[in-house]
Design a protein around this motif. Structure first.
Motif, PDB file in Angstrom:
ATOM      1  N   UNK A  48       0.600  -0.952   0.205  1.00 12.87           N
ATOM      2  CA  UNK A  48       0.251   0.062   0.360  1.00 12.87           C
ATOM      3  C   UNK A  48       0.689   1.361   0.165  1.00 12.87           C
ATOM      4  N   UNK A  49       1.907   1.213   0.269  1.00 13.42           N
ATOM      5  CA  UNK A  49       3.166   2.424  -0.013  1.00 13.42           C
ATOM      6  C   UNK A  49       3.238   3.498   1.142  1.00 13.42           C
ATOM      7  N   UNK A  50       3.069   2.131   2.177  1.00 18.17           N
ATOM      8  CA  UNK A  50       3.284   2.826   3.517  1.00 18.17           C
ATOM      9  C   UNK A  50       4.076   2.779   4.576  1.00 18.17           C
ATOM     10  N   UNK A  51       5.048   3.280   4.945  1.00 19.50           N
ATOM     11  CA  UNK A  51       6.372   3.727   5.470  1.00 19.50           C
ATOM     12  C   UNK A  51       6.555   3.253   7.047  1.00 19.50           C
ATOM     13  N   UNK A  52       7.055   2.118   7.063  1.00 17.56           N
ATOM     14  CA  UNK A  52       6.955   0.798   8.292  1.00 17.56           C
ATOM     15  C   UNK A  52       7.997   2.242   9.368  1.00 17.56           C
ATOM     16  N   UNK A  53       7.595   1.450  10.544  1.00 14.99           N
ATOM     17  CA  UNK A  53       8.498   2.795  11.469  1.00 14.99           C
ATOM     18  C   UNK A  53       9.685   2.374  11.214  1.00 14.99           C
ATOM     19  N   UNK A  54      10.861   3.209  12.007  1.00 11.10           N
ATOM     20  CA  UNK A  54      11.928   2.680  12.441  1.00 11.10           C
ATOM     21  C   UNK A  54      11.823   1.877  13.086  1.00 11.10           C
ATOM     22  N   UNK A  55      12.723   0.303  12.967  1.00  5.48           N
ATOM     23  CA  UNK A  55      13.362   0.160  14.456  1.00  5.48           C
ATOM     24  C   UNK A  55      14.335   0.550  15.533  1.00  5.48           C
ATOM     25  N   UNK A  56      13.620  -0.190  16.446  1.00  7.42           N
ATOM     26  CA  UNK A  56      14.352   1.133  17.398  1.00  7.42           C
ATOM     27  C   UNK A  56      16.061   0.687  18.415  1.00  7.42           C
ATOM     28  N   UNK A  57      16.544  -0.301  17.637  1.00 10.35           N
ATOM     29  CA  UNK A  57      17.393  -0.392  17.335  1.00 10.35           C
ATOM     30  C   UNK A  57      18.376   0.741  16.485  1.00 10.35           C
ATOM     31  N   UNK A  58      17.756   0.950  15.457  1.00  8.44           N
ATOM     32  CA  UNK A  58      18.030   1.241  14.448  1.00  8.44           C
ATOM     33  C   UNK A  58      17.856   3.672  14.545  1.00  8.44           C
ATOM     34  N   UNK A  59      17.147   3.669  15.742  1.00 10.55           N
ATOM     35  CA  UNK A  59      16.994   4.693  15.952  1.00 10.55           C
ATOM     36  C   UNK A  59      18.521   5.767  17.077  1.00 10.55           C
ATOM     37  N   UNK A  60      18.719   6.818  15.910  1.00 12.41           N
ATOM     38  CA  UNK A  60      19.636   8.005  17.380  1.00 12.41           C
ATOM     39  C   UNK A  60      19.040   7.787  18.547  1.00 12.41           C
ATOM     40  N   UNK A  61      20.171   7.808  19.509  1.00 16.12           N
ATOM     41  CA  UNK A  61      19.838   8.354  20.988  1.00 16.12           C
ATOM     42  C   UNK A  61      20.868   9.198  20.784  1.00 16.12           C
TER      43      UNK A  61
END
Length: 98
Positions: A48-61
């Motif tokens: 459907x062309x939706x953007x999945x959420x970014x994995x927590x492990x890949x987020x910058x903190x």
């Protein structure tokens, strides 16, 4: 994985998809179930062309967060840090790492 006393089963969860879950009699089955459900959800999102959420492990903190504590706790931490000859930040970081 967590246990649901209400359902008397293990629950597979995915933080990035809080509306999804999977109940099963064993942790391994709950994990396999939630993995399957998440995979199906990702496939649907792709179609459907939706953007999945970014994995927590890949987020910058940043490594910074604000915590409010009662004044008595603040005083006790400041005194402990001074007694140990370290900053409050170092004392609290060490405690959180424990």
């Amino acid at each position: 994985m967590t246990w649901s006393a209400e359902d008397n089963e293990h629950v597979g969860l995915c933080v990035e998809f809080p509306s999804l879950s999977w109940l099963a009699p064993t942790p391994a089955e709950a994990l396999a179930g939630i993995q399957r459900v998440v995979q199906e959800c990702l496939e649907d999102m792709h179609k459907t062309g939706e953007t999945p959420p970014m994995p927590l492990a890949d987020r910058a903190y940043s490594g910074k967060f604000m915590v409010r504590v009662p004044p008595e706790t603040h005083r006790a931490l400041a005194m402990q840090a001074a007694e140990q000859g370290v900053s409050m930040n170092r004392l609290i970081s060490a405690r959180l790492a424990e």
